[in-house]
Structure formats: C-alpha cells, structure tokens
Write a protein that holds these residues in place. Structure first.
Motif: not given
Ligand code: SF4
Ligand code: SF4
Length: 378
Positions: A31-32, A35, A56-60, A62, A79
């Motif tokens: 996912y990013c 992980f 973490c770029h806060n894509c949400r 996960c 997130p």
């Molecule tokens: S929200 Fe989850 S999937 Fe998205 S960047 Fe952060 S840790 Fe990775």
C-alpha cells in the motif's frame, strides 16, 4: 495485543502496538512505503516510529482494508495513530523548544499572532502616514514605498522570513538527528535523486496510479492535484518576489511594475493558484472521513490553509487595488499578514514539508542499504 477501550495512552505507545500487529499481518504490504519498512521487525523504538509516522502520507488505504479495525478487539486505526504521532513529533522537534506548546493551540496562535501583527501594522501606518499619502492614488515608480518606506518593509519582511527559515531548518536538523540512519555520505548522495523525485512528484499521493482514499472509500486524486496546484502557486509567488527584488536592485526600477512583467504575472497567477489549491485541500479536509483522522492534525491543516489563503488573497488585493486610493491600506494589510505568517510558520503544519522530505530521504537510503522485504507472493 488488544487494548482496553478506555485506557488513556499516548500516540507513540499506541503506534508501537499497532505496528507490531501490522508487521505480523502485512496484509497491507504494497500500500505504501510504511509496510516494507516494518517487514520482519518486532520492536519499534521512538525514533523508528517518528520516521514511520512521517513516511505515512495519510492515504487511509490501510484503514479501509483492515480486518482488525474496530469493532475488532485489536482496534487497529493506523492512519489516525500515525497522524497523532506526527503532531507529537512536531512538538518534540520544534525549535526553539518553547514553541512546543503552540502545536496544541495552533488555531488560536495563528489567529492571535497574525491578527495582532496585522492590526499593529495598520495602526502604525494610520499614525505615521498622512491621510493624503495613505489614501492617495500613487502609480509612479516607488509608489508602494511612499506608504511604507522601503527600509521598513524589507526589514520587517526580511527579519521575520529569516526567523522562519532558521527555526524550520533547526527543527528539521533535530528531526534528521532522530531518524537519520548511520549511512556513508556516498549512500546519502546516491539516495538524494530518488528522494527528490518522490518529493517533487508527490508520487505516493498517487497511490500507485489509483489515487488515495482522500475522503472515503472511493479512490481519488484530489488531494495530490490540489497539493500540486498549491505548491506551483507558492513557487510562482516566490518567483514574483525574487524577480521584483532583482528588478529593483539590478535595473534600479522600483515597484510597482507593469501588468505585463514577470513580477506581476507570476504574482497574479501564483496567488490564484494558491487560492485554488487551498480551496481544493479545504474541500478534501471538509468531506474527509473523520474516523481515520486525528483531530489535532485536522486543526493544524486548517490553520496552515487559512494562513496561505490570507497571504495569497491579501497579495492579490494589492495587485488589484494598486492604482486606486485603497492601495495603501491593502499593502499594509498584506505586509502584516506576511510578517505574521512568517512569525508563526515554525509552529505550524509547514514543518510537514521538510519532515516528510527527510522521511523520504531516509526511506531512499534504506532501500539502498537493505532492499525492502516483502511478505510472500510478490
Ligand atoms: S494511511 Fe496506511 S496505507 Fe496510507 S500511507 Fe499511512 S500507513 Fe500507509
Ligand atoms: S492495517 Fe490492518 S490489515 Fe493492514 S497490515 Fe495492519 S493489521 Fe493488517
């Protein structure tokens, strides 16, 4: 690894618990960058959590994928937890350290400081500048400096800008000392191009081409697009300021400049793009699912967007009103907003930019030193 629901807990401790669950699960591998960075690890010291929080770029993604999210007893909400760690991390690394308390009250601080500086600027101008000058129509070269003398304008903007740059740089160095790996300089230099490419293209915000869960389960590229527009606008306003300074000092031609000139064209387009980018990001923020969000981060996002909007709008007002009797007041207002913004900048979400760049550099270095381990199947 479950946690009693009513146990008060700090974000870093909660992040440690969740990262251990994720490292065992690894369903979200791919996912990013977070992980691959936790694969095979069993413990996460605070420095590592700091790095992962900014990676973490806060894509949400996960959050919507997680089979251990509430109501499961593991109550995994990565997130939100990493967003809360980011706020703690800003407060731990901010320089000077006495600004740490400001992060908890960022909305108030931004409003009070920028408001007070702007009101002070207006009061000074009303007291010191004769009404016929302040409310006169000035169109010749040096018109702005008839209202606010050049020395005062450059000293106020220059000193507040220098404060912002030094404080943000010091915080970034402190953060890098926390997360920076022990890698030889040649590895750091080799990693730089990949990290820079990640920063400039916002590659991660593209979610591998599918977009991110910006507002809910539906994937979108809104946040990335608005981010690009805002940064492009900001860069154009910098170009406008630098080109105006060069024209002033190299050719001896003081502002205001003709409509068809680099400072005015870049400043106008930059201001419009900044407002468009702010509007896009504010729309995403407003519609975003609150469950995977940390309230403190949401407040900081809104505080920074409000600052950028005020700066861009007041700058456009100066450009639009410069040939009218309102120029003097518009200029003073803009100068107050700009100086106030620079003063509070080190205690705002603006730290996110260099901290995120540092986390991406660390990730690029890690990829060179030890290529990421993937869970089976890839
Ligand atoms: S929200 Fe989850 S999937 Fe998205 S960047 Fe952060 S840790 Fe990775
Ligand atoms: S967020 Fe949930 S599904 Fe994804 S790796 Fe962590 S525990 Fe597994």
């Amino acid at each position: 690894m479950s946690r009693p629901a009513d146990t008060p807990i700090d974000a870093a401790t909660e992040a440690e618990r969740l990262l251990r669950i994720c490292a065992a699960c690894m369903y979200c591998d791919g996912y990013c960058a977070v992980f691959p960075a936790i694969a095979g690890k069993h413990g996460f010291p605070l420095a590592e959590i700091d790095h992962l929080a900014h990676l973490c770029h806060n894509c949400r993604g996960c959050w919507y994928a997680c089979q251990y999210a509430p109501p499961h007893p593991f109550a995994v909400n990565l997130p939100r937890t990493l967003a809360a760690v980011r706020q703690e991390s800003f407060a731990r690394h901010v320089r000077p350290r006495w600004l740490a308390g400001a992060f908890a009250r960022t909305g108030w601080i931004v409003a009070v400081v920028v408001g007070a500086v702007t009101l002070a600027a207006l009061a000074l101008v009303l007291i010191a500048v004769p009404p016929e000058i302040l409310l006169g129509v000035h169109t010749s070269g040096g018109a702005f400096y008839r209202v606010v003398p050049w020395g005062i304008m450059t000293a106020a903007a220059g000193l507040s800008f220098a404060w912002a740059v030094v404080a943000v740089a010091a915080a970034t160095v402190a953060f890098w000392r926390t997360i920076g790996p022990r890698a030889p300089l040649r590895i750091v230099l080799r990693a730089l191009p990949a990290a820079l490419a990640d920063v400039v293209t916002l590659r991660n915000l593209g979610g591998g081409g599918h977009g991110c869960n910006d507002t809910g389960e539906k994937l979108s590229g809104e946040r990335r697009a608005s981010h690009h527009v805002l940064v492009a606008g900001f860069a154009l306003t910098i170009l406008s300021t630098v080109s105006a300074a060069l024209l002033h000092h190299v050719t001896g031609a003081p502002a205001p400049y003709p409509v068809v000139s680099l400072p005015v064209l870049a400043g106008t387009l930059g201001g419009v793009l900044m407002l468009a980018g702010v509007a896009g990001l504010a729309a995403v923020e407003t519609r975003a699912d609150r469950e995977p969000a940390a309230p403190a981060e949401t407040r900081m996002n809104i505080g920074l967007l409000a600052l950028l909007a005020a700066t861009a709008a007041s700058g456009l007002a100066v450009l639009g009103l410069r040939a009218t009797a309102a120029m003097g007041l518009a200029l003073t207002l803009h100068l107050g907003v700009v100086v106030g913004t620079f003063l509070v900048l080190p205690a705002t979400k603006m730290l996110h930019a260099p901290f995120r760049a540092a986390a991406l550099l660390r990730a690029a270095i890690d990829r060179l030193i030890a290529p990421p381990r993937r869970s089976g199947g890839e």
